[in-house]
Design a protein around this motif. Structure first.
Motif, PDB file in Angstrom:
ATOM      1  N   LEU A  42       0.824  -1.266  -0.190  1.00 57.42           N
ATOM      2  CA  LEU A  42       0.080  -0.049   0.100  1.00 57.42           C
ATOM      3  C   LEU A  42       1.030   1.284  -0.027  1.00 57.42           C
ATOM      4  N   LEU A  43       1.735   1.342   0.921  1.00 56.70           N
ATOM      5  CA  LEU A  43       2.908   2.347   0.816  1.00 56.70           C
ATOM      6  C   LEU A  43       3.399   2.708  -0.572  1.00 56.70           C
ATOM      7  N   ILE A  44       3.690   1.523  -1.592  1.00 58.71           N
ATOM      8  CA  ILE A  44       4.209   1.813  -2.783  1.00 58.71           C
ATOM      9  C   ILE A  44       3.553   2.557  -3.457  1.00 58.71           C
ATOM     10  N   GLY A  45       1.957   1.946  -3.370  1.00 63.28           N
ATOM     11  CA  GLY A  45       1.080   2.402  -4.248  1.00 63.28           C
ATOM     12  C   GLY A  45       0.645   3.976  -3.978  1.00 63.28           C
ATOM     13  N   TYR A  46       0.679   4.385  -2.642  1.00 64.08           N
ATOM     14  CA  TYR A  46       0.653   5.901  -2.526  1.00 64.08           C
ATOM     15  C   TYR A  46       1.932   6.777  -2.670  1.00 64.08           C
ATOM     16  N   LEU A  47       3.281   6.039  -2.569  1.00 67.00           N
ATOM     17  CA  LEU A  47       4.336   6.756  -2.954  1.00 67.00           C
ATOM     18  C   LEU A  47       4.343   7.079  -4.263  1.00 67.00           C
ATOM     19  N   TYR A  48       3.921   6.297  -5.176  1.00 67.93           N
ATOM     20  CA  TYR A  48       4.407   6.451  -6.532  1.00 67.93           C
ATOM     21  C   TYR A  48       3.114   6.520  -7.322  1.00 67.93           C
TER      22      TYR A  48
ATOM     23  N   ILE B  68       1.936  24.058   3.951  1.00 70.81           N
ATOM     24  CA  ILE B  68       1.134  23.184   4.101  1.00 70.81           C
ATOM     25  C   ILE B  68       0.200  23.286   2.789  1.00 70.81           C
ATOM     26  N   GLU B  69       0.251  24.342   1.985  1.00 72.12           N
ATOM     27  CA  GLU B  69      -0.206  24.131   0.623  1.00 72.12           C
ATOM     28  C   GLU B  69       0.762  23.401  -0.198  1.00 72.12           C
ATOM     29  N   GLU B  70       2.043  23.319   0.016  1.00 74.49           N
ATOM     30  CA  GLU B  70       2.886  22.533  -0.687  1.00 74.49           C
ATOM     31  C   GLU B  70       2.561  21.069  -0.520  1.00 74.49           C
ATOM     32  N   LEU B  71       2.307  20.854   0.712  1.00 75.08           N
ATOM     33  CA  LEU B  71       1.913  19.344   1.046  1.00 75.08           C
ATOM     34  C   LEU B  71       0.775  18.842   0.354  1.00 75.08           C
ATOM     35  N   PHE B  72      -0.271  19.638   0.260  1.00 75.44           N
ATOM     36  CA  PHE B  72      -1.399  19.747  -0.503  1.00 75.44           C
ATOM     37  C   PHE B  72      -1.134  19.135  -2.109  1.00 75.44           C
ATOM     38  N   GLY B  73      -0.289  20.265  -2.481  1.00 75.19           N
ATOM     39  CA  GLY B  73       0.410  20.100  -3.957  1.00 75.19           C
ATOM     40  C   GLY B  73       0.893  18.995  -4.058  1.00 75.19           C
ATOM     41  N   GLU B  74       1.939  18.322  -3.429  1.00 72.96           N
ATOM     42  CA  GLU B  74       2.626  17.137  -3.477  1.00 72.96           C
ATOM     43  C   GLU B  74       1.663  16.089  -3.408  1.00 72.96           C
ATOM     44  N   ALA B  75       0.779  15.736  -2.637  1.00 73.79           N
ATOM     45  CA  ALA B  75      -0.367  14.714  -2.636  1.00 73.79           C
ATOM     46  C   ALA B  75      -1.103  14.696  -3.841  1.00 73.79           C
TER      47      ALA B  75
ATOM     48  N   MET C 250      -3.566   7.444   4.812  1.00 71.66           N
ATOM     49  CA  MET C 250      -2.346   6.781   4.145  1.00 71.66           C
ATOM     50  C   MET C 250      -1.494   7.791   3.191  1.00 71.66           C
ATOM     51  N   THR C 251      -2.218   8.823   2.650  1.00 69.58           N
ATOM     52  CA  THR C 251      -1.464  10.003   2.171  1.00 69.58           C
ATOM     53  C   THR C 251      -0.490  10.636   2.951  1.00 69.58           C
ATOM     54  N   ALA C 252      -1.136  11.135   3.867  1.00 68.83           N
ATOM     55  CA  ALA C 252      -0.263  11.600   4.872  1.00 68.83           C
ATOM     56  C   ALA C 252       0.650  10.809   5.629  1.00 68.83           C
ATOM     57  N   THR C 253       0.566   9.851   5.848  1.00 69.25           N
ATOM     58  CA  THR C 253       1.347   8.921   6.648  1.00 69.25           C
ATOM     59  C   THR C 253       2.747   8.722   5.541  1.00 69.25           C
ATOM     60  N   VAL C 254       2.430   8.480   4.322  1.00 68.12           N
ATOM     61  CA  VAL C 254       3.540   8.445   3.471  1.00 68.12           C
ATOM     62  C   VAL C 254       4.539   9.705   3.228  1.00 68.12           C
ATOM     63  N   GLN C 255       3.639  10.891   3.095  1.00 68.05           N
ATOM     64  CA  GLN C 255       4.266  12.034   3.376  1.00 68.05           C
ATOM     65  C   GLN C 255       5.247  12.288   4.571  1.00 68.05           C
ATOM     66  N   ASN C 256       4.617  11.753   5.586  1.00 70.81           N
ATOM     67  CA  ASN C 256       5.690  11.946   6.953  1.00 70.81           C
ATOM     68  C   ASN C 256       6.712  10.829   6.911  1.00 70.81           C
ATOM     69  N   ILE C 257       6.501   9.825   6.295  1.00 71.38           N
ATOM     70  CA  ILE C 257       7.683   8.805   6.092  1.00 71.38           C
ATOM     71  C   ILE C 257       8.782   9.231   5.292  1.00 71.38           C
TER      72      ILE C 257
END
Length: 490
Positions: free
Chosen positions: A64-70, A402-409, A432-439
């Motif tokens: 699942l992490l791979i899916g959200y990462l890429y 935080i706007e950049e975090l939304f843009g990245e996601a 899960m999206t927030a978790t991947v960004q934190n990782i």
């Protein structure tokens, strides 16, 4: 001489998968710095102690992490990518001979085994705790914002809500509501063409939790969900993520709920909170001040902008004893009450006094003049005063992060459109999206730590080796370290 590649496949490969993964690859860094062993303890009670062994839950989480990462939105495609990609196989712990789990495994676990367990919230919390263990989260200065995620539903799925009201009562409700304009687009078969629909009258049958909304007055109306992030300003790590309840929660209510969760789960006591003008409501700012949180929120008054040619409220004198306002001509404006929707204390002048007033055209365009102020005016005034401080300026600069975090996601992790339908399942996507960004943030910071900083984090304040057998050398290095700390402090 023209060469030609022989495409005959050898019977055996003498290669180690670990040698094929670059040392600085993101997946290798995640495997090195992030501990996923917690997942087994979180789901152990959901499995039987007898029977055939199941698929390793840590393997499913890594996939699942791979899916959200890429940004792999489809779980069917995710299984195909893991099957073909050697790096993905290495990260999830599969050899070249191992079979990749079927895509239906994810759906079965999501809707059956993990349905009643808040697993993805536990995963999010575990990564936050690891970040706190490394000392990355300060927690004193936070920023909050919300964004819209386009729902996996169209306007064709909108149907009228069946209400248990008498016809006369229902007509009165429809007349009072503020309907959304017709979202029809040319070239599309839209069943409600020519009608005015709103969230009070229609609901999507595909995704009943989706709501009609638009980011601004010039943007397109669409069915969407509202996701909220709370970011730690120091590390840009997301310490709170949630999806708004469409029936009860506004962005401000979701924000207060997240702040309470952060205090309870992570023992974080925020000192300041930065946000945009969408959170500049009197009740929200009042609640923040009561929680001893300094609001860094822009409070914009549109009253004088709407009527620039009439007397502002500053030209009226307030009599606290009689609870009245006195206009520049000496006439009284008596207390009328609290406006139901705007939550304003309203004071109105007599129509008789205003009709004979020589400066009526400069004071009001209505039959009589009225002035008002918010029931939480003290809190709003406090926020206006804070907007002139240096801390407010820094918080507003961090708000762009935080706007950049939304843009990245949205650009790289498929956050622009919902993968699932229903608030419960979309919350999984948000967490899960927030978790991947934190990782990614945690791994990036850990990969920059020097050996000396690593020794400091393990309890050796000066980053030296074992010196317990040489007390003189220990005292010398202690003095050197103390001197260095004093210089840094100065």
């Amino acid at each position: 001489m023209l060469g030609e590649k022989n495409r005959q496949e050898p019977a055996f490969y003498y290669v180690k998968i670990d040698d094929l993964i670059p040392e600085d690859h993101l997946l290798r860094l995640i495997h090195k710095h992030v501990d996923f062993s917690f997942i087994r303890n979180k789901v152990k009670h959901l499995y039987s102690h007898t029977g055939r062994p199941s698929i390793d839950p840590e393997l499913l989480l890594r996939m699942l992490l791979i899916g959200y990462l890429y940004g792999i939105r489809s779980e069917r495609r995710l299984c195909e990518e893991v099957n073909m990609h050697i790096g993905y196989r290495w990260f999830v712990g599969l050899s070249l001979q191992d079979k990749v789990p079927d895509h239906s495994t994810f759906s079965k676990n999501r809707h059956e085994r993990f349905a009643e367990n808040d697993l993805f919230q536990h995963i999010f919390d575990a990564i936050i705790n690891q970040c706190m263990t490394h000392g990355f989260i300060d927690g004193r200065h936070l920023t909050i914002d919300a964004t819209h995620i386009q729902a996996d539903a169209s306007f064709k799925s909108m149907e009228p809500i069946v209400v248990e009201l008498k016809p006369k009562e229902y007509i009165e409700v429809l007349e009072k509501e503020n309907p959304v304009e017709d979202p029809y687009e040319p070239g599309k078969d839209y069943p409600h063409r020519g009608q005015k629909i709103s969230n009070d009258t229609h609901r999507s049958q595909t995704d009943p939790d989706a709501r009609l909304s638009r980011k601004s007055s010039t943007s397109t109306t669409q069915l969407s969900h509202a996701a909220t992030y709370v970011m730690d300003n120091k590390s840009r790590i997301i310490v709170g993520a949630d999806i708004a309840n469409p029936d009860r929660h506004t962005d401000c209510e979701t924000a207060l709920s997240e702040l309470q969760k952060i205090k309870w789960r992570y023992k974080i006591i925020p000192e300041t909170l930065g946000a945009d003008k969408g959170y500049a409501t009197g009740e929200f700012i009042h609640n923040l001040i009561n929680e001893n949180i300094v609001p860094h929120i822009p409070v914009i008054s549109y009253r004088d902008r709407r009527n620039p040619d009439i007397y502002p409220i500053a030209q009226f004198t307030y009599n606290k004893t009689d609870n009245i306002f006195v206009c520049p001509q000496g006439k009284e404006l008596k207390y009328w009450g609290i406006h139901k929707h705007s939550k304003q204390h309203v004071y109105r002048a007599s129509t008789k006094d205003c009709s004979v007033c020589p400066v009526k055209s400069e004071c009001t365009k209505d039959r009589s003049r009225s002035v008002s102020y918010h029931i939480y005016e003290k809190a709003l005034q406090k926020a206006r005063e804070l907007s002139k401080t240096k801390g407010y300026y820094l918080s507003q600069r961090m708000r762009k992060k935080i706007e950049e975090l939304f843009g990245e996601a949205k650009e790289f992790m498929g956050f622009r459109r919902a993968k699932f339908r229903g608030r419960k399942w979309i919350k999984e996507q948000v967490l899960m999206t927030a978790t991947v960004q934190n990782i990614k943030r945690m791994v990036k910071m850990l990969s920059r730590i020097t050996p000396r900083e690593e020794a400091v984090s393990k309890g050796n304040p000066f980053g030296y080796g074992n010196t317990q057998y040489n007390p003189f050398l220990f005292l010398l290095r202690y003095a050197q370290g103390f001197t260095s700390i004093c210089r840094q402090a100065l």
